[in-house]
Design an enzyme around this catalytic site. Structure first.
Site, PDB file in Angstrom:
ATOM      1  N   TYR A 249      -4.090 -12.461  -7.418  1.00 19.02           N
ATOM      2  CA  TYR A 249      -4.821 -11.368  -8.060  1.00 19.02           C
ATOM      3  C   TYR A 249      -3.929 -10.748  -9.135  1.00 19.02           C
ATOM      4  CZ  TYR A 249      -6.972  -6.740  -8.545  1.00 19.02           C
ATOM      5  OH  TYR A 249      -7.523  -5.592  -9.040  1.00 19.02           O
TER       6      TYR A 249
ATOM      7  N   LYS B 288     -14.885  -5.848  -1.648  1.00 15.51           N
ATOM      8  CA  LYS B 288     -15.543  -7.113  -1.915  1.00 15.51           C
ATOM      9  C   LYS B 288     -16.482  -7.488  -0.756  1.00 15.51           C
ATOM     10  CE  LYS B 288     -12.849  -7.079  -5.555  1.00 15.51           C
ATOM     11  NZ  LYS B 288     -11.883  -5.999  -5.354  1.00 15.51           N
TER      12      LYS B 288
ATOM     13  N   ARG C 146      -5.277  12.688   7.215  1.00 15.94           N
ATOM     14  CA  ARG C 146      -4.533  11.555   6.652  1.00 15.94           C
ATOM     15  C   ARG C 146      -4.081  10.570   7.734  1.00 15.94           C
ATOM     16  NH1 ARG C 146       0.067  12.907   4.615  1.00 15.94           N
ATOM     17  NH2 ARG C 146      -0.089  15.160   4.678  1.00 15.94           N
TER      18      ARG C 146
ATOM     19  N   ASP D 197      -3.553 -12.396   1.915  1.00 15.25           N
ATOM     20  CA  ASP D 197      -4.737 -11.791   1.311  1.00 15.25           C
ATOM     21  C   ASP D 197      -5.913 -12.706   1.635  1.00 15.25           C
ATOM     22  OD1 ASP D 197      -6.840 -10.970  -0.303  1.00 15.25           O
ATOM     23  OD2 ASP D 197      -5.612 -10.659  -2.085  1.00 15.25           O
TER      24      ASP D 197
END
Length: 396
Positions: free
Chosen positions: A105, A203, A53, A178
Site C-alpha cells: 500500500y 474496505k 480511549r 496486512d
C-alpha cells in the site's frame, strides 16, 4: 453471546455472535457514545471502565467478532487502517530493523520511509514473493518486525505466509500481515504462523464505503502487543461509536459479500485474460497466475474481489478506458458493494512500482455480466481513440 460450537463462520457473522442490547432486548447491539464512566464513592470504577480511549464498550462487539473470525487472542479497533498499521511501527524502538515489501500500500510505504528516517528505524524493502531474498535481509537479533501484504496492492502477488513465518521467527522477529485484500473469509494469517494481522476495515470488513476504521488482531497478548495498545490509548487513534457500530453492521454480511465479489472477479479475470485489448489480467485465481498453486493453498473459498488489468496500448489507453466506463465507478479505495476502478500509477507518482498501463479493479456485488459488458465497451472506445484522462485519488 451464543454457544459457537459447531457453527460455521457464516452463521456467527450473520448473528454477530448473538450479541443483543441487554437493556432493551433489541436484536441489534446499542451504540455507546459515552466518553467517561461513573466512579464510586471509594474511587473505584464498578463497571471496570474509566475513559473512552482505552475503555470503550462500543468496540466490544466488533472486536469480539473479529477475534473469533481470525482465531485471535484479542483485537483492537483504530480510527483507520493507517492508524492501525502505523501503531505497530510506533511500538518499535529506535534502531530496530524492519523488513517490508517493495510492493505494498503506497501511503503506508511512504509513511514508513519517512518515519524510519525520523525514528532511526532501519528498513529493508524486499520482494516478498522470494523467500531467499527475505532470508538474506533478516538480521537475527536485530530484526524486530517483518511486514507482509498478501495479496499485495495493486499487482496481487502473494507471499507464502507459512514460509515467511518460519524465517521470521527463526530470526527472533514478529510477523505482521496486512490481510485487507484477502479478508479473514479467505485467509487467516494467524493460523499460518503470523503474530499480528491488520485490516483496513474501511474496505471489506465494513464493505459499504461509509466508514473509516482499522483493526489489529494478535495471536497472543505479549509485551509488544501491550505497547501497541498503549500507542492507541496515548494517541487516541480510535474510531467513533457510530463508526464501530457501522463496522459491526457491515461484518454481518462479510461472508456473502466476499463470496460474490470473488466470483465476479474470477469472471472478469477469465473473460479478459486473453482479450486482444488487454496485455495481462493479474488475478491469483487464474490457473495461468505464477502463484496459483500458493493461492489455492493459502486462500480458502475464493481468491478475492481485487484484480488488475494491464491495458494494451499503454498508459494513454488505460486512462482512456477508465474514462469510458459507465458502470464501474472511478474512485479510490476498494472492498465496497459497488465496483470501482482506479489508475494507480497516476495516484502514486513517479516513484511508484505500479505499471502505468495498469487499472486496478475492485469488484462489487453487481451482476458479473454487466461489469464485463461495461469493460468491453470501454476498451473498444479507448481502442478507437475515444476517452479522456482520469483524476487521481489518495486512498488505498
Amino acid at each position: 453471546m451464543e454457544d459457537e460450537q459447531g457453527l460455521s463462520a457464516e452463521t456467527w457473522l450473520a448473528r454477530a455472535l448473538g450479541r443483543h442490547d441487554g437493556a432493551t432486548g433489541g436484536v441489534v447491539p446499542a451504540i455507546h457514545p459515552a466518553t467517561t464512566f461513573l466512579r464510586a464513592g471509594d474511587l473505584s470504577y464498578p463497571g471496570g471502565l474509566v475513559y473512552a480511549r482505552p475503555d470503550n464498550p462500543g468496540f466490544a462487539a466488533a472486536e469480539a467478532l473479529l477475534s473469533r473470525l481470525e482465531g485471535a487472542a484479542e483485537s483492537l479497533l483504530f480510527a483507520s487502517g493507517m492508524a492501525a498499521a502505523t501503531a505497530l511501527f510506533q511500538a518499535l524502538s529506535p534502531g530496530d530493523h524492519v523488513v517490508a515489501p517493495k510492493v505494498m500500500y503506497w501511503a503506508l510505504r511512504g509513511w514508513l520511509k519517512r518515519f524510519a528516517a525520523q525514528w532511526a528505524l532501519e528498513i529493508d524493502l524486499v520482494d516478498m514473493t522470494d523467500t531467499a531474498a527475505l532470508a538474506a535481509a533478516l538480521r537475527p537479533g536485530r530484526t524486530k518486525l517483518v511486514w507482509v501484504e498478501t495479496p499485495c496492492n495493486p499487482t496481487w502477488d502473494l507471499t507464502d505466509i507459512s514460509a515467511v513465518a518460519g524465517l521470521t521467527h527463526g530470526a527472533g522477529a514478529l510477523l505482521a500481515v496486512d490481510g485487507t485484500a484477502a479478508t479473514p473469509i479467505l485467509t487467516r494469517p494467524l493460523e499460518l504462523g503470523a503474530d499480528i494481522v491488520m485490516h483496513s476495515a474501511t474496505k471489506y470488513l465494513n464493505g459499504h464505503s461509509d466508514v473509516l476504521c482499522g483493526t489489529l488482531s494478535c495471536a497472543r497478548k505479549d509485551a509488544f502487543w501491550e505497547r501497541v495498545a498503549g500507542v492507541r490509548r496515548d494517541q487516541g487513534g480510535i474510531p467513533g461509536p457510530f463508526e464501530a457500530w457501522l463496522l459491526l453492521r457491515g461484518m454481518r454480511t462479510l461472508a456473502l459479500r466476499v463470496e460474490r465479489a470473488s466470483a465476479n472477479a474470477m469472471a472478469v479475470a477469465r473473460h479478459f485474460s486473453a482479450h486482444p485489448r488487454v496485455a495481462a489480467a493479474l488475478y491469483p485465481g487464474l490457473e495461468s497466475h505464477p502463484q496459483h498453486a500458493l493461492a489455492r493453498r493459502q486462500m480458502q473459498g475464493g481468491f478475492g474481489g481485487m484484480l488488475s488489468l494491464r491495458v494494451a496500448g499503454g498508459e494513454r489507453a488505460a486512462i482512456a478506458t477508465a474514462a469510458a466506463l459507465k458502470l464501474w465507478t472511478r474512485a479510490t479505495s476498494l472492498g465496497g458493494v459497488e465496483s470501482l476502478v482506479e489508475h494507480r500509477a497516476s495516484v502514486e507518482g513517479p516513484d511508484s512500482p505500479c505499471p502505468p498501463d495498469l487499472l486496478r479493479l475492485s469488484c462489487g456485488i453487481e451482476a458479473a455480466s454487466d461489469l464485463i459488458a461495461d469493460l468491453e465497451q470501454a476498451l473498444e472506445r479507448a481502442g478507437a481513440g475515444v476517452g479522456a484522462g482520469v483524476g487521481a485519488g489518495v486512498g488505498k
